[in-house]
Write a protein that holds these residues in place. Structure first.
Motif, mmCIF file in Angstrom:
data_model
loop_
_atom_site.group_PDB
_atom_site.id
_atom_site.type_symbol
_atom_site.label_atom_id
_atom_site.label_comp_id
_atom_site.label_asym_id
_atom_site.label_seq_id
_atom_site.Cartn_x
_atom_site.Cartn_y
_atom_site.Cartn_z
ATOM 1 N N THR A 199 47.172 16.175 46.763
ATOM 2 C CA THR A 199 46.679 17.406 46.164
ATOM 3 C C THR A 199 46.348 17.077 44.723
ATOM 4 O O THR A 199 47.185 16.563 44.008
ATOM 5 C CB THR A 199 47.747 18.515 46.203
ATOM 6 O OG1 THR A 199 48.081 18.757 47.559
ATOM 7 C CG2 THR A 199 47.214 19.789 45.577
ATOM 8 N N ASP A 232 45.802 28.682 41.650
ATOM 9 C CA ASP A 232 46.172 27.416 42.280
ATOM 10 C C ASP A 232 45.533 26.213 41.592
ATOM 11 O O ASP A 232 45.249 25.200 42.233
ATOM 12 C CB ASP A 232 45.798 27.433 43.768
ATOM 13 C CG ASP A 232 46.527 26.348 44.558
ATOM 14 O OD1 ASP A 232 47.658 26.001 44.173
ATOM 15 O OD2 ASP A 232 45.962 25.848 45.552
ATOM 16 N N THR A 233 45.309 26.334 40.284
ATOM 17 C CA THR A 233 44.700 25.220 39.563
ATOM 18 C C THR A 233 45.079 25.266 38.084
ATOM 19 O O THR A 233 45.610 26.274 37.599
ATOM 20 C CB THR A 233 43.163 25.248 39.721
ATOM 21 O OG1 THR A 233 42.617 24.002 39.303
ATOM 22 C CG2 THR A 233 42.545 26.365 38.906
ATOM 23 N N ASP A 238 43.919 36.517 40.007
ATOM 24 C CA ASP A 238 44.752 35.693 40.875
ATOM 25 C C ASP A 238 45.624 36.578 41.766
ATOM 26 O O ASP A 238 45.783 36.318 42.971
ATOM 27 C CB ASP A 238 45.626 34.778 40.017
ATOM 28 C CG ASP A 238 46.300 33.686 40.817
ATOM 29 O OD1 ASP A 238 45.958 33.502 42.006
ATOM 30 O OD2 ASP A 238 47.177 32.993 40.257
ATOM 31 N N GLY A 277 44.707 36.108 45.736
ATOM 32 C CA GLY A 277 45.575 35.081 46.304
ATOM 33 C C GLY A 277 45.963 35.354 47.747
ATOM 34 O O GLY A 277 46.543 36.398 48.054
ATOM 35 N N GLN A 319 48.211 33.886 49.445
ATOM 36 C CA GLN A 319 49.641 33.710 49.677
ATOM 37 C C GLN A 319 50.466 34.886 49.170
ATOM 38 O O GLN A 319 51.680 34.933 49.375
ATOM 39 C CB GLN A 319 50.114 32.416 49.007
ATOM 40 C CG GLN A 319 49.389 31.166 49.475
ATOM 41 C CD GLN A 319 49.438 30.994 50.982
ATOM 42 O OE1 GLN A 319 50.519 31.106 51.582
ATOM 43 N NE2 GLN A 319 48.305 30.723 51.602
ATOM 44 N N THR A 362 48.711 21.598 51.858
ATOM 45 C CA THR A 362 50.042 22.184 51.964
ATOM 46 C C THR A 362 50.955 21.227 52.739
ATOM 47 O O THR A 362 50.515 20.194 53.249
ATOM 48 C CB THR A 362 49.997 23.541 52.695
ATOM 49 O OG1 THR A 362 49.797 23.316 54.104
ATOM 50 C CG2 THR A 362 48.857 24.401 52.160
ATOM 51 N N GLY A 404 38.677 31.011 48.121
ATOM 52 C CA GLY A 404 38.881 29.830 47.291
ATOM 53 C C GLY A 404 37.607 29.241 46.716
ATOM 54 O O GLY A 404 37.632 28.614 45.657
ATOM 55 N N ARG A 458 41.292 18.038 47.865
ATOM 56 C CA ARG A 458 42.463 18.254 48.727
ATOM 57 C C ARG A 458 42.148 17.609 50.070
ATOM 58 O O ARG A 458 41.182 17.985 50.734
ATOM 59 C CB ARG A 458 42.753 19.758 48.906
ATOM 60 C CG ARG A 458 43.207 20.445 47.648
ATOM 61 C CD ARG A 458 43.832 21.823 47.942
ATOM 62 N NE ARG A 458 42.946 22.706 48.669
ATOM 63 C CZ ARG A 458 42.010 23.464 48.105
ATOM 64 N NH1 ARG A 458 41.826 23.406 46.800
ATOM 65 N NH2 ARG A 458 41.250 24.257 48.840
#
Length: 353
Positions: free
Chosen positions: A7, A41-42, A68, A72, A74, A131, A175, A253
């Motif tokens: 990653t 995520d960055t 975010d 997001g 998640q 992940t 993303g 990734r």
């Protein structure tokens, strides 16, 4: 079975620029202020020069954090998660920012004939690339996830910013567009605070360079070498002002299994990592182009999926947009406009015709 996972978060700003910045420096008139952090995520980096530089950067940072929270996948309370939970059932009212991203992305799904599609969420989740759950799914699993990919099943209700995913199990993946949207939002904030020179860097894959650097010259931005991780080793350099810059690559990734690289850029029509012969690409979008940040993010994905020939054709049909496409045989193809800003091609590569 030899399996390695990677990653990567990286910055592509040239050493000349990096050596000039200071975090949280004491301000004098027309002095600079900058801030680093993690969001979307960055790694993010914001820099502004002007009387209201600190205010511009702090407000921009807060805006990115809010986006975010909304985008997001998640986060269980994010708009993206709420849409996934309601798929096939009902419309969900979303934040105007999320609605704008989805509407814009759906439009370009049509223009790219499906090479771009934000309904790849089920595919992204299945593979889990980047992940601790990344793996190669079965053909049956891929086929099941692929049946849920169809931008035409995004239903929009503009009067109240509501969205419905028509099929149960559908999921969005923002993303490839959320960071570009955030760049556009920061540009607006910089303009409000009268910032004429600055840098907006969201993970180096989504950037905007404003005005000139502290030496009064165009910003020199290094494009990452697709196959080397050493610091300051680049594919080449672009010298630009007032442009959105985006890059995509199979090095961001990925994991390697049995000698095959499985990366995070999916072909919406196969449900698998795109196999177009492209290993990286970069796009410049002029400041005059509306939604330049979002557009640059999307285009890098689109041309990665299309491949060099169709990708260049797509680029040449867009006003205010220039780009390069690097292929696995070491050839770099560029639009004529991109060549005007590009220099220092690494000796590992050669120019294509």
């Amino acid at each position: 079975m030899n399996r390695r996972s990677y990653t990567k978060l990286f910055a592509v700003v040239s050493f000349t620029v990096l050596s000039l910045v200071c975090s949280g420096c004491n301000l004098r008139s027309e002095q600079s202020f900058d801030k680093n952090g993690i969001a979307m995520d960055t790694a993010i980096y914001l820099k502004a020069t002007g009387d209201e530089a600190k205010e511009a950067v702090e407000e921009s940072y807060a805006r990115i954090q809010k986006l975010d929270e909304l985008a997001g996948s998640q986060r269980p309370d994010s708009d993206v998660s709420r849409l996934r939970a309601a798929a096939g059932k009902e419309y969900i009212q979303v934040d105007p920012a999320i609605y704008e991203m989805i509407s814009f992305a759906k439009d370009y799904s049509e223009k790219s004939q499906g090479a771009w599609d934000i309904t790849t969420g089920a595919v992204t989740e299945l593979w889990g690339i980047g992940t601790d759950k990344q793996h190669i799914p079965s053909d049956e699993e891929i086929a099941a996830a692929e049946r849920l990919v169809n931008y035409k099943n995004i239903l929009l209700r503009p009067e109240d910013h509501s969205v419905m995913l028509a099929e149960a199990g559908m999921s969005l993946d923002l993303g490839g567009i959320a960071k570009g949207f955030a760049v556009d939002e920061v540009r607006k904030i910089y303009e409000k605070h009268h910032i004429e020179n600055g840098l907006i860097n969201l993970g180096a894959s989504s950037m905007y360079v404003l005005g000139t650097n502290q030496k009064g010259k165009p910003w020199r931005i290094g494009i990452k070498h697709p196959r080397k991780d050493e610091k300051d080793v680049y594919l080449g350099v672009v010298s630009v002002s007032n442009k959105s810059i985006s890059t995509s690559g199979d090095y961001e990734r990925f994991f390697v299994q049995d000698g095959v690289r499985y990366h995070h850029i999916f072909d919406p029509k196969t449900g698998r990592p795109a196999r177009s012969g492209v290993i990286g690409d970069s796009v410049l979008v002029d400041a005059s182009v509306e939604h330049g940040g979002m557009l640059s993010d999307m285009i890098t994905t689109i041309i990665f999926v299309l491949g060099p020939e169709r990708g260049l054709e797509f680029l040449r049909g867009l006003d205010g947009v220039e780009g390069e496409i690097t292929t696995e045989d070491g050839t770099v193809y560029m639009t004529d406009g991109f060549k005007e800003y590009f220099s220092d091609l690494n000796s590992d590569f050669r120019y294509g015709q």
